[in-house]
Design a protein around this motif. Structure first.
Motif, PDB file in Angstrom:
ATOM      1  N   VAL A  27       0.812  -1.224   0.000  1.00 50.40           N
ATOM      2  CA  VAL A  27       0.000   0.000   0.000  1.00 50.40           C
ATOM      3  C   VAL A  27       0.841   1.268   0.000  1.00 50.40           C
ATOM      4  CG1 VAL A  27      -2.009  -1.094   1.063  1.00 50.40           C
ATOM      5  CG2 VAL A  27      -0.261  -0.080   2.520  1.00 50.40           C
ATOM      6  N   GLY A  28       2.147   1.158   0.253  1.00 54.35           N
ATOM      7  CA  GLY A  28       2.972   2.349   0.270  1.00 54.35           C
ATOM      8  C   GLY A  28       4.446   2.014   0.247  1.00 54.35           C
ATOM      9  N   TYR A  29       5.226   3.002  -0.154  1.00 51.09           N
ATOM     10  CA  TYR A  29       6.685   2.868  -0.164  1.00 51.09           C
ATOM     11  C   TYR A  29       7.263   4.200   0.278  1.00 51.09           C
ATOM     12  CZ  TYR A  29      11.374   1.552  -1.640  1.00 51.09           C
ATOM     13  OH  TYR A  29      12.716   1.234  -1.645  1.00 51.09           O
ATOM     14  N   ASP A  30       8.091   4.176   1.313  1.00 52.16           N
ATOM     15  CA  ASP A  30       8.685   5.398   1.841  1.00 52.16           C
ATOM     16  C   ASP A  30      10.204   5.267   1.843  1.00 52.16           C
ATOM     17  OD1 ASP A  30       6.342   6.939   2.511  1.00 52.16           O
ATOM     18  OD2 ASP A  30       5.988   5.507   4.128  1.00 52.16           O
ATOM     19  N   THR A  31      10.869   6.388   1.638  1.00 48.21           N
ATOM     20  CA  THR A  31      12.334   6.402   1.631  1.00 48.21           C
ATOM     21  C   THR A  31      12.858   7.185   2.829  1.00 48.21           C
ATOM     22  OG1 THR A  31      12.356   8.366   0.225  1.00 48.21           O
ATOM     23  CG2 THR A  31      12.445   6.240  -0.890  1.00 48.21           C
ATOM     24  N   ASP A  32      14.078   6.884   3.182  1.00 52.50           N
ATOM     25  CA  ASP A  32      14.797   7.598   4.244  1.00 52.50           C
ATOM     26  C   ASP A  32      14.064   7.621   5.578  1.00 52.50           C
ATOM     27  OD1 ASP A  32      16.986   8.183   2.589  1.00 52.50           O
ATOM     28  OD2 ASP A  32      15.908   9.890   1.722  1.00 52.50           O
ATOM     29  N   ILE A  33      13.491   6.499   5.959  1.00 51.77           N
ATOM     30  CA  ILE A  33      12.867   6.366   7.276  1.00 51.77           C
ATOM     31  C   ILE A  33      13.987   6.182   8.299  1.00 51.77           C
ATOM     32  CG2 ILE A  33      11.330   4.952   8.709  1.00 51.77           C
ATOM     33  CD1 ILE A  33       9.913   6.473   6.451  1.00 51.77           C
ATOM     34  N   VAL A  43       8.704  -0.730   2.609  1.00 53.28           N
ATOM     35  CA  VAL A  43       7.465  -0.973   1.883  1.00 53.28           C
ATOM     36  C   VAL A  43       6.417  -1.319   2.939  1.00 53.28           C
ATOM     37  CG1 VAL A  43       7.916  -3.438   1.380  1.00 53.28           C
ATOM     38  CG2 VAL A  43       6.352  -2.156  -0.064  1.00 53.28           C
ATOM     39  N   VAL A  44       5.257  -0.677   2.827  1.00 53.73           N
ATOM     40  CA  VAL A  44       4.165  -0.899   3.779  1.00 53.73           C
ATOM     41  C   VAL A  44       3.157  -1.821   3.104  1.00 53.73           C
ATOM     42  CG1 VAL A  44       2.409   0.183   5.216  1.00 53.73           C
ATOM     43  CG2 VAL A  44       4.548   1.394   4.730  1.00 53.73           C
ATOM     44  N   VAL A  45       2.796  -2.899   3.795  1.00 57.57           N
ATOM     45  CA  VAL A  45       2.031  -3.967   3.170  1.00 57.57           C
ATOM     46  C   VAL A  45       0.897  -4.428   4.082  1.00 57.57           C
ATOM     47  CG1 VAL A  45       2.224  -6.300   2.197  1.00 57.57           C
ATOM     48  CG2 VAL A  45       4.159  -4.757   2.062  1.00 57.57           C
ATOM     49  N   ASP A  46      -0.266  -4.669   3.489  1.00 55.73           N
ATOM     50  CA  ASP A  46      -1.330  -5.389   4.182  1.00 55.73           C
ATOM     51  C   ASP A  46      -1.097  -6.866   3.881  1.00 55.73           C
ATOM     52  OD1 ASP A  46      -2.403  -2.980   5.006  1.00 55.73           O
ATOM     53  OD2 ASP A  46      -3.946  -2.940   3.465  1.00 55.73           O
ATOM     54  N   VAL A  47      -1.077  -7.690   4.920  1.00 57.62           N
ATOM     55  CA  VAL A  47      -0.743  -9.104   4.776  1.00 57.62           C
ATOM     56  C   VAL A  47      -1.911  -9.961   5.256  1.00 57.62           C
ATOM     57  CG1 VAL A  47       0.852 -10.949   5.493  1.00 57.62           C
ATOM     58  CG2 VAL A  47       1.701  -8.606   5.205  1.00 57.62           C
ATOM     59  N   VAL A  48      -2.229 -10.990   4.476  1.00 63.13           N
ATOM     60  CA  VAL A  48      -3.163 -12.009   4.922  1.00 63.13           C
ATOM     61  C   VAL A  48      -2.360 -13.296   5.042  1.00 63.13           C
ATOM     62  CG1 VAL A  48      -5.248 -13.340   4.427  1.00 63.13           C
ATOM     63  CG2 VAL A  48      -5.104 -10.933   3.733  1.00 63.13           C
ATOM     64  N   ASP A  49      -2.222 -13.795   6.266  1.00 63.73           N
ATOM     65  CA  ASP A  49      -1.523 -15.061   6.520  1.00 63.73           C
ATOM     66  C   ASP A  49      -2.558 -16.170   6.371  1.00 63.73           C
ATOM     67  OD1 ASP A  49      -0.203 -17.298   7.464  1.00 63.73           O
ATOM     68  OD2 ASP A  49       0.494 -16.344   9.316  1.00 63.73           O
ATOM     69  N   LEU A  50      -2.524 -16.867   5.231  1.00 63.17           N
ATOM     70  CA  LEU A  50      -3.520 -17.893   4.931  1.00 63.17           C
ATOM     71  C   LEU A  50      -3.309 -19.170   5.733  1.00 63.17           C
ATOM     72  CD1 LEU A  50      -3.640 -17.354   1.085  1.00 63.17           C
ATOM     73  CD2 LEU A  50      -5.388 -16.698   2.744  1.00 63.17           C
ATOM     74  N   ASP A  51      -2.139 -19.334   6.333  1.00 57.48           N
ATOM     75  CA  ASP A  51      -1.866 -20.527   7.133  1.00 57.48           C
ATOM     76  C   ASP A  51      -2.216 -20.340   8.606  1.00 57.48           C
ATOM     77  OD1 ASP A  51      -1.016 -21.903   4.916  1.00 57.48           O
ATOM     78  OD2 ASP A  51       1.113 -21.542   5.266  1.00 57.48           O
ATOM     79  N   ALA A  52      -2.688 -19.184   8.990  1.00 61.89           N
ATOM     80  CA  ALA A  52      -3.031 -18.907  10.387  1.00 61.89           C
ATOM     81  C   ALA A  52      -4.548 -18.776  10.527  1.00 61.89           C
ATOM     82  CB  ALA A  52      -2.341 -17.631  10.857  1.00 61.89           C
ATOM     83  N   ASP A  53      -5.151 -19.695  11.181  1.00 59.81           N
ATOM     84  CA  ASP A  53      -6.580 -19.631  11.506  1.00 59.81           C
ATOM     85  C   ASP A  53      -7.460 -19.317  10.298  1.00 59.81           C
ATOM     86  OD1 ASP A  53      -6.023 -20.135  14.222  1.00 59.81           O
ATOM     87  OD2 ASP A  53      -5.624 -18.009  14.562  1.00 59.81           O
TER      88      ASP A  53
END
Length: 158
Positions: A27-33, A43-53
């Protein structure tokens, strides 16, 4: 109407995803954090862990790892990558790098992800493979473009 604020336990560490089948939605990419180790890109990411519950969702996960950043940043803001978290070979004196292992070639993995998406609709295009190494990019790009539907081509301006 309103969501409560995220808690410390609503995020996930990269190590906790090792080997897990995940849908990554950058969802986003930022530099010089600024970090304790100096300035870095993220890199900012929404994650769905399909192996967890049956599918645990984590919003706004920050990946500083070069391997993960490079594999995901090209898909900001609307891509979806289906992959497993893995580790590459460690250089002497260094930790093994985090990498994405393409899961789009596994019918079982794609079926699992599709079943999840059909239960919990996500927005954006179909799943993408992690970004290939630079030497493979032009061949891979041509292959991907050849497999796009007219609607997908229109959506990316090709």
């Amino acid at each position: 109407m309103f969501d409560s604020p995220a808690t410390q336990t609503s995020s996930v560490r990269t190590a906790d995803l090792l080997g897990h089948l995940c849908i990554f939605s950058p969802v986003g990419y930022d530099t010089d954090i600024q970090t304790v180790n100096g300035a870095s890109d993220v890199v900012v990411v929404d994650v769905v862990d399909l192996d967890a519950d049956g599918g645990t969702e984590y919003d706004g996960v920050w990946f500083f790892s070069v391997g993960l950043r490079n594999a995901l940043k090209r898909y900001v803001p609307d891509g979806k990558v289906l992959a497993r978290i893995g580790q590459g070979a460690a250089k002497p004196g260094k930790n093994a790098p985090w990498i994405l292992l393409d899961a789009t070639g596994s019918a079982a993995d794609v079926a699992k992800a599709t079943a999840y998406v059909n239960r919990a609709p996500l927005t954006g295009p179909a799943y993408s493979s992690p970004a290939p190494a630079k030497s493979e990019q032009s061949v891979e790009a041509a292959r991907i473009l050849a497999n796009l539907t007219p609607a997908q081509r229109a959506a990316i301006g090709v």
